[in-house]
Design a protein around this motif. Structure first.
Motif, short mmCIF file in Angstrom:
data_model
loop_
_atom_site.label_atom_id
_atom_site.label_comp_id
_atom_site.label_asym_id
_atom_site.label_seq_id
_atom_site.Cartn_x
_atom_site.Cartn_y
_atom_site.Cartn_z
N ILE A 125 -19.17 3.97 7.26
CA ILE A 125 -19.80 5.18 6.12
C ILE A 125 -21.05 5.57 6.98
O ILE A 125 -21.62 6.60 6.68
CB ILE A 125 -19.80 4.57 4.97
N GLY A 126 -21.94 4.50 7.64
CA GLY A 126 -23.31 4.77 8.10
C GLY A 126 -24.25 5.32 7.01
O GLY A 126 -24.29 4.46 5.97
N ASP A 127 -24.77 6.62 7.25
CA ASP A 127 -25.63 7.16 6.23
C ASP A 127 -25.09 8.18 5.29
O ASP A 127 -25.77 9.17 4.78
CB ASP A 127 -26.92 7.71 6.78
N ASP A 128 -23.82 8.07 5.39
CA ASP A 128 -22.87 9.53 4.64
C ASP A 128 -22.45 9.09 3.23
O ASP A 128 -22.18 7.86 3.04
CB ASP A 128 -21.67 9.68 5.46
N PRO A 129 -22.45 10.13 2.60
CA PRO A 129 -21.87 9.99 1.18
C PRO A 129 -20.40 9.73 1.46
O PRO A 129 -19.99 10.14 2.42
CB PRO A 129 -22.00 11.28 0.38
N PHE A 130 -19.81 9.11 0.39
CA PHE A 130 -18.29 8.81 0.58
C PHE A 130 -17.71 8.75 -0.96
O PHE A 130 -18.21 8.56 -2.00
CB PHE A 130 -18.14 7.52 1.33
N ALA A 131 -16.20 8.88 -0.84
CA ALA A 131 -15.44 8.84 -1.92
C ALA A 131 -14.76 7.71 -1.91
O ALA A 131 -14.76 6.85 -0.90
CB ALA A 131 -14.47 10.00 -2.18
N VAL A 132 -14.56 6.81 -3.26
CA VAL A 132 -13.59 5.86 -3.16
C VAL A 132 -12.47 6.29 -4.12
O VAL A 132 -12.49 6.82 -5.17
CB VAL A 132 -14.28 4.65 -3.90
N MET A 133 -11.23 6.05 -3.56
CA MET A 133 -9.86 6.36 -4.22
C MET A 133 -9.19 5.38 -4.33
O MET A 133 -8.76 4.52 -3.21
CB MET A 133 -9.11 7.60 -3.53
N LEU A 134 -8.75 4.77 -5.95
CA LEU A 134 -8.15 3.54 -5.90
C LEU A 134 -6.34 3.93 -5.79
O LEU A 134 -5.90 4.77 -6.57
CB LEU A 134 -8.31 2.77 -7.18
N PRO A 135 -5.72 3.40 -4.87
CA PRO A 135 -4.33 3.90 -4.54
C PRO A 135 -3.36 3.43 -5.63
O PRO A 135 -2.22 4.09 -5.58
CB PRO A 135 -4.16 3.04 -3.09
N ASP A 136 -3.75 2.65 -6.68
CA ASP A 136 -2.57 2.47 -7.82
C ASP A 136 -2.74 3.61 -8.66
O ASP A 136 -1.78 3.71 -9.50
CB ASP A 136 -3.35 1.06 -8.44
N VAL A 137 -3.77 4.22 -8.76
CA VAL A 137 -3.97 5.42 -10.00
C VAL A 137 -3.54 6.53 -9.25
O VAL A 137 -3.80 6.99 -8.34
CB VAL A 137 -5.53 5.20 -10.22
N LEU A 138 -2.36 6.97 -9.74
CA LEU A 138 -1.98 8.61 -9.48
C LEU A 138 -2.54 9.43 -10.52
O LEU A 138 -2.40 9.26 -11.48
CB LEU A 138 -0.55 8.47 -9.43
N HIS A 265 -1.48 7.95 -13.90
CA HIS A 265 -0.56 6.99 -14.11
C HIS A 265 -0.77 5.77 -13.31
O HIS A 265 -1.27 5.83 -11.93
CB HIS A 265 0.83 7.43 -13.73
N ASP A 266 -0.85 4.41 -13.90
CA ASP A 266 -1.27 3.17 -13.27
C ASP A 266 0.13 2.70 -12.24
O ASP A 266 0.95 1.95 -12.88
CB ASP A 266 -1.53 2.02 -13.91
N CYS A 267 0.11 3.02 -11.09
CA CYS A 267 1.61 2.76 -10.32
C CYS A 267 1.39 1.14 -9.86
O CYS A 267 2.33 0.82 -9.31
CB CYS A 267 1.37 3.62 -9.23
N GLY A 268 0.19 0.32 -10.37
CA GLY A 268 0.20 -0.97 -9.92
C GLY A 268 0.91 -1.67 -10.89
O GLY A 268 1.04 -3.28 -11.08
N ASN A 269 1.57 -1.06 -11.99
CA ASN A 269 2.23 -1.86 -13.13
C ASN A 269 3.73 -1.31 -13.23
O ASN A 269 3.77 -0.11 -12.88
CB ASN A 269 1.76 -2.11 -14.31
N LYS A 270 4.82 -2.01 -13.50
CA LYS A 270 6.28 -1.55 -13.41
C LYS A 270 6.22 -0.35 -14.33
O LYS A 270 6.86 0.71 -14.21
CB LYS A 270 7.12 -2.69 -13.84
N LEU A 271 5.68 -0.36 -15.82
CA LEU A 271 6.06 0.62 -16.59
C LEU A 271 5.13 2.13 -16.25
O LEU A 271 5.64 3.08 -16.10
CB LEU A 271 5.58 0.43 -17.88
N GLY A 272 3.93 1.91 -15.71
CA GLY A 272 3.29 3.02 -15.41
C GLY A 272 3.74 3.48 -13.98
O GLY A 272 3.80 4.93 -13.79
N TYR A 273 4.48 2.78 -13.19
CA TYR A 273 5.28 3.37 -11.77
C TYR A 273 6.36 4.07 -12.27
O TYR A 273 6.42 5.23 -11.73
CB TYR A 273 5.58 2.27 -11.01
N LEU A 274 7.05 3.57 -13.37
CA LEU A 274 8.08 4.44 -13.87
C LEU A 274 7.92 5.75 -14.24
O LEU A 274 8.41 6.86 -14.19
CB LEU A 274 9.03 3.73 -14.75
N LYS A 275 6.53 5.80 -15.11
CA LYS A 275 6.09 6.89 -15.72
C LYS A 275 5.69 7.79 -14.66
O LYS A 275 5.87 9.21 -14.60
CB LYS A 275 5.19 6.67 -16.68
N ALA A 276 5.06 7.40 -13.78
CA ALA A 276 4.42 8.47 -12.43
C ALA A 276 5.74 8.95 -11.90
O ALA A 276 5.67 10.30 -11.51
CB ALA A 276 3.93 7.57 -11.65
#
Ligand code: G1P
Length: 302
Positions: A125-138, A265-276
């Motif tokens: 990253i150094g001195d640059d701005p950055f995004a964080v994206m959590l991959p469980d969350v669709l 949709h939270d793809c990190g749990n079973k129901l959320g994953y199905l809904k996604a």
């Protein structure tokens, strides 16, 4: 107004063990489970690229090399598909990462929390701005004409204001203890709008929570967060929390909460994953009709 550097880098932490999705994730990284016809993480990477990100930084661990392979070329498969004239599917695997985008990976040697995972990427990253994206969350893409993805809106607001942006959505009281929660100083925050944050707290008890607006896994942040993370002590769950570093940043810098307009949709749990899967398939040109007919049939059986 000072020059605002555009956000071009996104950190995607993928070192989690995926225990909530066992046994499916015993040998397969949870990020590679498919939502319709692509792995969850490909949807997230596409969301990043659509917002102008051109460097994806995976924070990963041993045993999850298949994620890097998914974003790499596959010479043998490409040659076979080319020979057989399977052009459409060939294009779909060759163009996952367009030529202007680079994917790099960093190891997180110990599972010390989200804040620690982000800190592992500090040299890239150094001195640059950055995004964080959590991959469980669709985050469902924008579908209405004339509207943009929520994450694209956040990147645009950074470009306009230079303020970090934290995506939030309202959650039921019973779920508050699972999230980082935004303190808006009592101000209301309408859907699709931003407003300055006063503080942030990781996984509070419902009765102590400053609002029901939960951090949902998309952040646009200044490089300064890395300096703060170096000194952030373990917090909730004994882990180094990104939320705690952001709460510290708020003492010196402005951060805005952006209330998302789409659905997650939270793809990190079973129901959320199905809904996604169902929600995404109902937007998929090849799948939506067949799935809708099937769902209508199921509804009648009742
Ligand atoms: C993490 C963050 C939390 C955020 C959540 C969103 O928690 O620490 O602030 O609300 O992701 O999914 P985790 O789900 O990793 O415990």
């Amino acid at each position: 107004m000072p020059h605002i550097q555009p956000v071009k880098k996104a950190i995607i932490p993928v070192a989690g063990l995926g225990t909530r999705m066992l046994p499916a994730t015993k040998a397969i990284p949870k990020e590679l489970l498919p939502v319709t016809d692509k792995p969850v993480i490909q949807h997230v990477v596409e969301e990043a690229i659509a917002a102008g990100i051109n460097e994806i930084i995976l924070v990963t661990r041993s045993g999850k090399e298949a994620i890097e392979n998914h974003f790499d070329a596959h010479f043998e498969l490409e040659t076979q598909l080319e020979r057989k004239g399977k052009d459409i599917v060939l294009t779909s695997i060759k163009n996952i990462i367009p030529p202007h985008v680079q994917v790099v990976s960093i190891r997180q040697p110990e599972a010390l929390g989200l804040g620690h995972a982000i800190l592992c990427a500090r040299r890239v990253i150094g001195d640059d701005p950055f995004a964080v994206m959590l991959p469980d969350v669709l985050v469902m893409p924008a579908t209405n004409p004339g509207t943009q993805n929520d994450f694209t809106n956040m990147v645009n607001r950074w470009d306009e204001t230079g303020h970090g942006q934290i995506m939030v959505e309202a959650v039921p009281d019973k779920d508050i203890h699972q999230y980082g929660i935004a303190d808006m100083g009592g101000a209301a925050l309408n859907i699709g709008m931003t407003s300055p944050l006063s503080a942030m707290v990781e996984k509070p008890k419902t009765e102590e929570a400053p609002s029901n607006l939960a951090v949902v896994g998309r952040y646009v942040l200044p490089a300064k967060v890395m300096q703060i993370l170096k000194d952030t002590k373990p917090g909730s769950g004994g882990e180094i929390q990104l939320t705690d570093a952001l709460d510290e940043l708020l003492k010196s810098d402005a951060l805005d909460a952006y209330r998302m307009a789409s659905a997650t949709h939270d793809c990190g749990n079973k129901l959320g994953y199905l809904k996604a899967n169902i929600a995404m398939a109902l937007e998929h040109p090849e799948l939506k009709e067949g799935l809708q007919t099937f769902l209508n049939g199921l509804a009648k059986i009742d």
